[in-house]
Design an enzyme around this catalytic site. Structure first.
Site, PDB file in Angstrom:
ATOM      1  N   SER A 110       5.857  -9.032  -6.096  1.00 14.51           N
ATOM      2  CA  SER A 110       5.131  -8.628  -4.894  1.00 14.51           C
ATOM      3  C   SER A 110       3.981  -9.575  -4.563  1.00 14.51           C
ATOM      4  O   SER A 110       3.353 -10.156  -5.449  1.00 14.51           O
ATOM      5  CB  SER A 110       4.582  -7.223  -5.128  1.00 14.51           C
ATOM      6  OG  SER A 110       3.471  -6.993  -4.304  1.00 14.51           O
ATOM      7  N   ASP A 157       4.894   1.192   6.835  1.00 14.53           N
ATOM      8  CA  ASP A 157       6.187   1.512   6.218  1.00 14.53           C
ATOM      9  C   ASP A 157       6.090   1.854   4.736  1.00 14.53           C
ATOM     10  O   ASP A 157       6.892   2.609   4.209  1.00 14.53           O
ATOM     11  CB  ASP A 157       7.172   0.337   6.411  1.00 14.53           C
ATOM     12  CG  ASP A 157       6.607  -1.004   5.940  1.00 14.53           C
ATOM     13  OD1 ASP A 157       5.457  -1.033   5.475  1.00 14.53           O
ATOM     14  OD2 ASP A 157       7.320  -2.020   6.040  1.00 14.53           O
ATOM     15  N   HIS A 158       5.062   1.344   4.046  1.00 15.88           N
ATOM     16  CA  HIS A 158       4.967   1.545   2.595  1.00 15.88           C
ATOM     17  C   HIS A 158       4.303   2.870   2.246  1.00 15.88           C
ATOM     18  O   HIS A 158       4.747   3.608   1.373  1.00 15.88           O
ATOM     19  CB  HIS A 158       4.135   0.425   1.961  1.00 15.88           C
ATOM     20  CG  HIS A 158       4.842  -0.878   1.829  1.00 15.88           C
ATOM     21  ND1 HIS A 158       5.249  -1.615   2.895  1.00 15.88           N
ATOM     22  CD2 HIS A 158       5.222  -1.584   0.733  1.00 15.88           C
ATOM     23  CE1 HIS A 158       5.844  -2.722   2.476  1.00 15.88           C
ATOM     24  NE2 HIS A 158       5.844  -2.721   1.161  1.00 15.88           N
ATOM     25  N   ASP A 195       3.954  -9.932   2.618  1.00 15.71           N
ATOM     26  CA  ASP A 195       4.911  -9.170   1.829  1.00 15.71           C
ATOM     27  C   ASP A 195       5.938 -10.179   1.319  1.00 15.71           C
ATOM     28  O   ASP A 195       6.392 -11.039   2.071  1.00 15.71           O
ATOM     29  CB  ASP A 195       5.605  -8.105   2.687  1.00 15.71           C
ATOM     30  CG  ASP A 195       6.397  -7.151   1.807  1.00 15.71           C
ATOM     31  OD1 ASP A 195       5.908  -6.036   1.542  1.00 15.71           O
ATOM     32  OD2 ASP A 195       7.488  -7.547   1.356  1.00 15.71           O
ATOM     33  N   ARG A 233       1.208  -8.610  -3.398  1.00 15.13           N
ATOM     34  CA  ARG A 233      -0.025  -7.815  -3.338  1.00 15.13           C
ATOM     35  C   ARG A 233      -1.204  -8.592  -3.924  1.00 15.13           C
ATOM     36  O   ARG A 233      -1.246  -8.906  -5.104  1.00 15.13           O
ATOM     37  CB  ARG A 233       0.168  -6.467  -4.041  1.00 15.13           C
ATOM     38  CG  ARG A 233       0.501  -6.553  -5.492  1.00 15.13           C
ATOM     39  CD  ARG A 233       0.908  -5.206  -6.070  1.00 15.13           C
ATOM     40  NE  ARG A 233       2.206  -4.809  -5.534  1.00 15.13           N
ATOM     41  CZ  ARG A 233       2.996  -3.905  -6.082  1.00 15.13           C
ATOM     42  NH1 ARG A 233       2.613  -3.258  -7.162  1.00 15.13           N
ATOM     43  NH2 ARG A 233       4.159  -3.603  -5.545  1.00 15.13           N
ATOM     44  N   ARG A 257      14.249  -4.445  -6.650  1.00 20.88           N
ATOM     45  CA  ARG A 257      13.372  -4.604  -7.819  1.00 20.88           C
ATOM     46  C   ARG A 257      13.517  -3.425  -8.760  1.00 20.88           C
ATOM     47  O   ARG A 257      13.605  -2.286  -8.300  1.00 20.88           O
ATOM     48  CB  ARG A 257      11.909  -4.699  -7.374  1.00 20.88           C
ATOM     49  CG  ARG A 257      11.679  -5.943  -6.599  1.00 20.88           C
ATOM     50  CD  ARG A 257      10.250  -6.145  -6.194  1.00 20.88           C
ATOM     51  NE  ARG A 257      10.149  -7.517  -5.772  1.00 20.88           N
ATOM     52  CZ  ARG A 257       9.198  -8.021  -5.002  1.00 20.88           C
ATOM     53  NH1 ARG A 257       8.222  -7.252  -4.588  1.00 20.88           N
ATOM     54  NH2 ARG A 257       9.210  -9.284  -4.683  1.00 20.88           N
TER      55      ARG A 257
END
Ligand code: MIC
Ligand code: SF4
Length: 650
Positions: A537, A66-67, A121, A539, A381
């Site tokens: 995030s 999706d990203h 996520d 990440r 964000r």
């Protein structure tokens, strides 16, 4: 008789695999389900593979593309093929590009009350809208859970948030969470779970509850959740999966560690001003400014009712000539259900740009604003540069405010638009799971040959911890530095997520484009941070890439939860100042040495000194780790730790 428990305590106690449910103590939780997405998922998959386990050991695992779906070069396509072949082999569901944003699809198709989900996520808590305990974590924590091990975290404080009354027309669930951000700020939720209850929740549908839980991530919360009730059952029935429903709620008479109350009647449309999701104002107070771009979508606000509301506001109207507007429905299901109804016509006829279901502009994958544009978004964000434009002016608000701005060309309070289109739920959503490819049955796993393009590079690992950490302060940054600032995303950088050597060139790219070069020249060193370092995030590249560049420790006033865990997972020491005043002393270029690291970690020491500058002035630092975390750091990260545990067993 056992004392009554709140809902969070009930779910935690039924998943407790290790530790005691005492606030601040480390607990290990049995994980039922996991979620991954493409931008964090390739690393999680490589990490899982490195553990040598033939098939995932959780009851359900899914990975969503999706990203990273712009496919500007071969990199995205290679990653997608890798993920699909990997998923088929190891027992993971694979959601194809276009099928939707992970959190929206998970809510629709896989959310189950009372279950424990972890996801790579930070907006994984969206599923709390359906009574699930859903926690955002780093990819390595997901990999470890897929290998059957518990997920470790500190037992959070549980905050009960009582909602009373009912939202007025044009006021939405987004305004509830923006109000929370106004009251608590982006660090007000660190170490906390927010449990929403009270009469006010009855008028909020599951996706609206999901919006509130979603942006709990912006408070820094561990997670947020709602009970499951007749509203949840109704949603799941329309999804054709009422059999997944069960009632879950707090015990009558339970208590919370902290209490808050919001009167829904008193809320009005709110908006976050550029720079931070907690810069909240009433729309009324900032109305009138010219608007250039409007984006509606993201995992926060892209459900059926929201798309239909936008479509009905647009009915018979045109987007203002000076505004460009784009809409990303949250999932193929949302798009298909709006299409079946025919209301999609109003969106197209208005001149809005209809984009596919995915993250897109939210993570700077397209739709970057032009110079000095005012961009109004229904996202979650707005840290500087996240949109893909350095000095961007991104506002966050509800889809209702967004669409009002799109038609007037000015920041507009939607209550000025007249009657609110009250959209009923469809009898049934369009249910078509063909975009979710199930894994091969266990006996046929060898039929899937994992495809690895040249963008998929091996995972770098750190050596075990050394006794003395030495180097220079490579950078000093202020409060609330997000992982977007540490490891930016966007169309240029995101495609490099499977290639750590390449992506590490962009660490702190917006703040200090020379950082990577300097770190390499100096053979690594230290990062100095302010409060809430690493918010946002999940990440893990914000830890992995600095580790690759030789960063040995991050010394900050305080840390955000997920990033702190990621630093530990990759063997970077997160240390806090004993006196925040010492932050001022450690400028860029200051030489630093931390001695006795191994003995302090092994002996359970609570503090350590950094010797700074030529005169080796002592700076006291807190060493606040559990014994498991100490062992992980000593091993040089979680993967090394697990491997050596496996070797000891065999
Ligand atoms: C985000 O919203 O920042 C992301 C992109 O979804 C991240 C994950 C990532 O960086 O891949 C998140 O929220 O964890
Ligand atoms: Fe995607 Fe944006 Fe949601 Fe992150 S916040 S999952 S980028 S839509």
């Amino acid at each position: 008789m056992a004392s009554p428990m709140n809902l969070a305590q009930k779910i935690i106690s039924s998943h407790l695999a290790d530790g005691k449910m005492e606030q601040g103590q480390e607990i290990g939780l049995k994980v039922d389900r996991v979620l991954m997405q493409d931008a964090t998922g390739t690393m999680a998959c490589l990490q899982f593979e490195a553990m040598g386990i033939p098939r995932v050991k959780v009851e359900h695992a899914a990975i969503y593309v999706d990203h990273n779906i712009l496919q500007t070069g071969f990199e995205n396509g290679d990653d997608h093929r890798f993920l699909q072949t990997f998923a088929a082999k190891y027992g993971i569901h694979y959601s194809k590009p276009g099928n939707g944003i992970c959190h929206q699809v998970n809510l629709e198709r896989f959310s189950i009350p009372s279950k424990l989900l972890i996801g790579s996520d930070s907006h994984t808590p969206t599923a709390g809208g359906a009574g699930m305990m859903a926690i955002g974590v780093g990819g390595l924590d997901v990999a470890v859970a897929m290998a059957g091990a518990p997920f470790y975290t500190k037992m959070p404080k549980i905050v009960g948030v009582k909602l009373t009354g009912k939202l007025k027309p044009w006021v939405t669930a987004k305004d509830v969470i923006l109000e929370m951000l106004r009251r608590l700020t982006v660090k007000g939720g660190v170490g906390k779970i927010f449990e929403y209850y009270g009469e006010g929740i009855k008028s909020l549908g599951v996706p609206q509850r999901g919006t509130i839980c979603n942006m709990g991530a912006e408070l820094g919360a561990t997670t947020s959740l709602f009970e499951s009730d007749e509203v949840t059952l109704d949603y799941m029935t329309r999804q054709g999966r009422s059999s997944d429903y069960s009632r879950t709620a707090a015990d009558p008479g339970c208590s919370y560690d902290e209490n808050m109350e919001i009167s829904l009647d008193d809320l009005e449309p709110l908006i976050a001003l550029p720079g931070s999701p907690d810069a909240i104002h009433k729309v009324r107070d900032v109305q009138g400014a010219d608007v250039h771009q409007v984006l509606i979508g993201s995992c926060t606000n892209s459900s059926y009712v929201e798309m239909m509301t936008v479509a009905h506001v647009l009915k018979g109207k045109k987007i203002h000539p000076d505004v460009t507007m784009a809409i990303n429905p949250g999932s193929k299901q949302v798009l298909e259900t709006v299409a079946r109804d025919g209301s999609i016509y109003h969106i197209i006829a208005s001149g809005a740009r209809l984009l596919e279901s995915g993250c897109q502009g939210c993570i700077g994958m397209g739709s970057a604003p032009g110079t000095d544009w005012v961009s109004i978004r229904s996202f979650n964000r707005n840290w500087p540069g996240r949109s893909g434009t350095k000095d961007d002016k991104v506002y966050l608000t509800s889809p209702e405010v967004c669409v009002a701005c799109a038609v007037t060309g000015k920041i507009t309070d939607p209550r000025d638009l007249g009657e609110y289109p009250n959209i009923p739920w469809p009898d049934k959503f369009v249910v078509d799971d063909s975009g979710i490819v199930p894994p091969l049955p266990a006996g046929e796993a060898e039929k899937s040959v994992i495809s690895r393009g040249p963008n998929i590079r091996p995972l770098p690992l750190r050596q075990p911890m050394e006794p003395v950490l030495q180097g220079e302060v490579l950078i000093r940054v202020g409060d609330n530095i997000s992982t977007d600032a540490i490891m930016p995303a966007g169309a240029k950088i995101l495609p490099l997520r499977s290639n750590v050597p390449a992506i590490s060139e962009y660490v702190f790219y917006w703040l200090d484009p020379d950082f990577a070069k300097r770190a390499k020249e100096k053979h690594g060193g230290f990062i100095i941070g302010g409060e809430n370092y690493g918010q946002g995030s999940s990440r893990e590249h914000a830890a992995l890439a600095p580790m690759y560049l030789g960063v040995k420790a991050v010394i900050a006033k305080s840390f955000a939860r997920i990033h702190r865990a990621n630093l530990i997972n990759f063997g970077i020491l997160p240390l806090e100042f004993q006196s925040p005043l010492d932050f001022e002393v450690l400028e860029q270029g200051t030489p630093l040495a931390i001695d006795n690291v191994i003995s302090v970690l092994k002996d359970g020491g609570k503090s350590i000194d950094a010797l700074s500058g030529k005169d080796k002035a002592k700076i006291g630092l807190k060493v606040d780790f559990t014994s498991r975390q100490r062992d992980v750091i000593l091993a040089g990260g979680l993967l090394n730790y697990i491997r050596s545990a496996q070797q000891k067993r065999s």
